[in-house]
Design an enzyme around this catalytic site. Structure first.
Site, short mmCIF file in Angstrom:
data_model
loop_
_atom_site.label_atom_id
_atom_site.label_comp_id
_atom_site.label_asym_id
_atom_site.label_seq_id
_atom_site.Cartn_x
_atom_site.Cartn_y
_atom_site.Cartn_z
N PHE A 1 0.10 13.19 -2.86
CA PHE A 1 1.35 13.03 -2.10
C PHE A 1 2.49 13.82 -2.73
CE2 PHE A 1 -1.03 8.95 -1.96
CZ PHE A 1 -1.57 9.10 -0.69
N ARG A 2 2.13 14.91 -3.43
CA ARG A 2 3.10 15.79 -4.09
C ARG A 2 3.87 15.10 -5.20
NH1 ARG A 2 2.84 20.46 -1.62
NH2 ARG A 2 4.61 21.31 -2.75
N LEU A 3 3.31 14.01 -5.71
CA LEU A 3 3.89 13.33 -6.87
C LEU A 3 3.24 13.91 -8.13
CD1 LEU A 3 4.00 9.66 -5.52
CD2 LEU A 3 5.83 11.37 -5.58
#
Length: 201
Positions: free
Chosen positions: A177-179
């Site tokens: 989740f682009r974390l």
């Protein structure tokens, strides 16, 4: 709280970088040691190009090039560079910023001697970054240098290495989740202690 575990673990950022490059060597299809090297010209306008890192030792990252090239002129002018290595295969990247000094001694001689004969002749023939009338002109220069140096071309005085001594090294690993996970190591001077900090994605 120190949550640097697994791939981020370690007390010396250059050692972590060496480990990541080795991991990339095992997984990346081509040129695991290719990095995008950034410099700035005398007017402060940036330039970027791909180079191949040829050594990572205890205190620096080393690459080799023609000292008459544009990148070399910009390096000599500012004394500073940055580079990024990005590996899709392992979904990681390393960013480095630092100061530069020439690597112009025995290690440059050794690396030049390890290159293929055609690459060594090519180093003599190419006036890197300078205008070229045609490919035929370049090939004629290759033939001329081949006739002159035969099987044993020495390292040209205008060709050698640069040693990047880092002031900042950032490690990035892809997250769901682009974390993403990011840790940056910084020091004010080459003699100062490293300070490490987690960054937001």
């Amino acid at each position: 709280m120190n949550d640097r575990r697994g791939k981020f673990a370690g007390d010396e950022p250059i050692e972590i970088a060496r480990r990541w490059f080795h991991n990339a060597e095992l997984n990346e299809t081509n040129d695991y040691n290719a990095v995008a090297l950034s410099t700035v010209d005398a007017q402060g306008l940036p330039n970027v190009r791909m180079v191949l890192l040829k050594d990572i030792n205890a205190d620096s990252f080393v690459f080799f090039t023609n000292y008459m090239s544009r990148k070399s002129q910009e390096i000599e002018h500012s004394g500073k560079v940055a580079f990024v290595a990005h590996w899709k295969s392992i979904r990681r990247q390393v960013r480095v910023r630092g100061i530069v000094e020439r690597e112009d001694g025995p290690s440059a001689d050794d690396y030049f001697a390890s290159r293929s004969l055609k690459s060594r002749i090519g180093a003599w023939a190419s006036r890197q970054s300078q205008p070229l009338a045609s490919r035929d002109v370049l090939l004629m220069e290759v033939a001329k240098m081949t006739a002159k140096y035969g099987q044993s071309p020495p390292r040209p005085a205008f060709w050698g290495g640069f040693r990047i001594r880092p002031l900042e090294i950032e490690f990035w690993a892809d997250g769901m989740f682009r974390l993403h996970d990011r840790f940056v190591w910084r020091r004010e001077t080459l003699d100062a202690d490293w300070v490490v900090q987690r960054l937001n994605p």
